[in-house]
Design an enzyme around this catalytic site. Structure first.
Site, PDB file in Angstrom:
ATOM      1  N   TYR A  57       0.850  -1.197   0.000  1.00 53.56           N
ATOM      2  CA  TYR A  57       0.000   0.000   0.000  1.00 53.56           C
ATOM      3  C   TYR A  57       0.881   1.241   0.000  1.00 53.56           C
ATOM      4  CZ  TYR A  57      -4.107   2.796   1.223  1.00 53.56           C
ATOM      5  OH  TYR A  57      -5.150   3.690   1.226  1.00 53.56           O
ATOM      6  N   TYR A  85      -5.043   5.941  -7.818  1.00 51.37           N
ATOM      7  CA  TYR A  85      -5.348   5.861  -6.393  1.00 51.37           C
ATOM      8  C   TYR A  85      -6.695   5.175  -6.229  1.00 51.37           C
ATOM      9  CZ  TYR A  85      -6.940   7.178  -1.751  1.00 51.37           C
ATOM     10  OH  TYR A  85      -7.438   7.152  -0.469  1.00 51.37           O
TER      11      TYR A  85
END
Lengths: 376, 141, 135
Positions: A278, A328
């Protein structure tokens, strides 16, 4: 009884990504879901479990409205799930558990992000009076932790820059990545400051787009369209989110999350062929490499030097360009990519002989963590 | 006084004494009557339980020295809200107060490249409106 | 018209044509271009065949009361003067169902299976609500 090897990701779905002013959240949910279901070789009628995350800029599409939109008369599991950025992987874990418990047979997990074209609402980064002090959102929160790390261990901005440059290189090999212009470390250093020590190029993109996937038993997945991608390890770890109150500000929850996953999978760090970590910011990568045990705490900066994380490097990481350069989509950017890599489907950016991969998600201001280890 | 559009702190029954003390230019903390542990009144969970010994006895409001050491900070350059447009770049900092708890505030009067981890800071007070005063940090004399 | 203070429907992008139709006093229902299945509420994808090709078809407006309730409690301040009032689900000839009211009809006279037809209530300058009357 371990869930290792018993469940698989059978289908993944994309939507366009980037700036999508004409797409509604509802439309994106359906597009991603439809594509994931078709990719699995199933129809909507085969789905009997639904897990969604509410789109935080437009929460009107919910688990039950997606069930209705797909025309699925009965499900055995239908929920909105919220572990913030750690939700995507957590949903896959819950799907496997629900199938294991006999609640359902095929679970659709879906997600939509609309941060590029929906109004940005600055939210609080701390529970106290943070807003009055101008402490908004994830970036300043993560910046605080990054600053603490730099003060204690001498981690440098240029080391963060290597991560940004490497992931941009990967994005250049990805036809659907939002950012496909190569950058240099100088570009990274010259990019404007957002919340020091984080520059613009340390921070992830804003994007519109949706993703979805279908989880089934390993047996069922074998009879479907693609070679199954088996889930072999799962873990989560969450700490006290509020930074002033977090006893160890450099603890992001990854240690417990990773250890649990490694234990279930029965593998160690050297067995992993690649990572999808992440990356809300470049600092997220540093802290995870440390807390997951790839290096000792404080050594993350030197660890990434020398292009170690490149696809042709020792530890290929974020092969699609990640959230820094592909799109994103919270935890979904890496989650879908890990499946594609294990299917051998990534063309120019394919990691050679990718057999076992790890994907992670983080939530809140670097305080929630979930891990998945998968194999082909 | 000029109208301020900054998001003001939500003042609750439990935190009222903190903001009233701030108006008087004083910093107050909560002290556990069982173990003496100090906690910040704005910490999540209000003043329900002592995080050190789990006592739920009503804690004492005590004056704090306002002195502390800087733990970490960030220099915000991006204008997240128009009310902060004329302050960027500004510093948001977390310091550890002498009495033990951590506190978040802006750090005023120090150039970003002069900020050092562990530097000594002290609390001073910024009157935002007639009703609201914000405790802030500055470098200790 | 008198000031209408009751809650108005949430007008979404997908439903625009439905509400514009109502303003013109036309009842439009979404229909799949590929399998001709009607659907209401409006959705981007056909739940029957998965097609994304849809059109808006004007329907007769005729149907039957599928079920109903009679509200004796005003759940919202703007309905205080209306209680007791009936809320019905009408099943149109085309098979789809919608929530509405029956005008000029006492709640005790409503029954399941009662034939109804659509009427249009211009509640504000911008919004028209489809309601029903005994057919």
């Amino acid at each position: 009884m371990s869930l290792k090897d018993k469940y698989a990701i059978a289908g993944v779905g994309y939507t366009p990504q980037g700036k999508l002013p004409d797409w509604t959240v509802r439309g994106l949910f359906l597009e991603a879901s439809k594509n994931a279901i078709e990719d699995a070789g199933l129809t909507a009628k085969d789905i009997d479990g639904i897990l969604v995350e509410l789109c935080w800029t437009d929460p009107t599409t919910q688990c039950w409205s997606l069930q209705a939109d797909l025309g699925i008369e009965h499900t055995g599991l239908c929920a909105n799930y919220d572990s913030m950025g750690a939700s995507a992987i957590a949903k896959v874990q819950l799907a496997a558990m629900a199938i294991d418990a006999g609640l359902c047979k095929a679970v659709l997990c879906a997600f939509v992000e609309k941060s590029a074209t929906a109004p940005a609402i600055p939210y609080r980064a701390s529970l106290g009076a943070g807003l009055a002090y101008g402490f908004f959102g994830a970036m300043p929160g993560i910046a605080m932790a990054a600053q603490a790390h730099m003060s204690k261990y001498g981690t440098t901005s240029r080391q963060l820059g290597e991560i940004a440059v490497t992931q941009r290189r990967h994005a250049c090999l990805n036809p659907i990545a939002q950012m496909r212009t190569p950058i240099t470390i100088e570009d990274h250093q010259n990019s404007r400051m957002i919340a020091a020590p984080l520059h613009l190029l340390d921070c992830c993109l804003v994007s519109d787009g949706g993703r979805a996937l279908v989880v089934t038993s390993a047996e069922r997945a074998k009879s479907l369209r693609h070679p199954p991608v088996y889930i072999i390890g799962m873990g989560q770890g969450h700490v006290i989110l509020d930074l002033p109150e977090r006893p160890d500000m450099l603890d992001c929850g990854a240690k417990r999350s990773g250890e649990t996953a490694f234990r279930m999978a029965g593998v160690t760090h050297k067995d992993l062929d690649f990572l999808e970590l992440y990356d809300a910011t470049t600092y997220n990568i540093i802290t995870q490499l440390e807390e997951l045990g790839f290096c000792k705490r404080g050594e993350g900066g030197p660890f990434v030097e020398g292009w170690r994380l490149a696809i042709d490097g020792e530890l290929p990481t974020n092969t699609s360009g990640g959230m820094l350069s592909e799109a994103y989509l919270q935890g979904w950017t890496g989650l879908i990519e890990v499946v594609r890599q294990l299917r051998g489907d990534c063309g120019e950016r394919q990691v050679k002989d990718a057999k076992i991969g790890m994907v992670t998600n983080q939530g809140g201001f670097i305080g929630f963590h979930s891990t998945l280890i998968l194999r082909r | 006084m000029v109208e301020i559009q900054k998001p003001l702190p939500g003042i609750t029954e439990a935190t009222k004494p903190y903001w009233e003390a701030a108006k008087q230019h004083e910093l107050v903390l909560l002290k556990c009557v069982d173990c003496g542990h100090h906690r910040h009144p704005l910490a999540p969970g209000d003043s329900f339980m002592c995080p050190n010994c789990t006592s739920v006895k009503q804690p004492q409001w005590v004056k704090a020295s306002g002195k502390g050491r800087l733990i970490t900070w960030t220099v915000v350059h991006k204008v997240f809200l128009p009310a902060f447009a004329n302050e960027v770049p500004y510093v948001v900092a977390i310091a550890q107060l002498e009495e033990g708890p951590r506190m978040l505030a802006n750090l005023r009067g120090v150039k970003p490249d002069e900020i050092k981890s562990d530097m000594e800071v002290e609390v001073f007070y910024e009157d935002l409106t007639d009703e609201v005063t914000l405790p802030q940090f500055r470098k200790a004399e | 018209m008198a000031d209408y203070d009751k809650p108005l429907p949430h007008m979404t992008r997908e439903a625009q044509e439905f509400w514009q139709g109502c303003k013109r006093h036309e009842l439009l229902i979404q229909r799949c271009k590929d399998c001709s299945t009607y659907r209401h509420y409006q959705r981007p994808m056909c739940p029957n065949c998965g097609s994304w090709n849809a059109e808006w078809a004007e329907v007769s407006g005729k149907g039957k009361v599928y079920t109903y309730i009679v509200a004796h409690q005003p759940f919202h301040p703007t309905f205080v003067d209306d209680v007791p009032y009936a809320v019905v689900i009408v099943e149109l000839e085309e098979g789809v169902r919608l929530v509405s009211n029956v005008v000029d009809c006492r709640p005790e006279d409503i029954y399941i299976g009662m034939p109804v037809e659509v009427v249009f209530d211009d509640v504000t300058e911008k919004v028209t609500l489809p309601r029903f009357r005994r057919a």
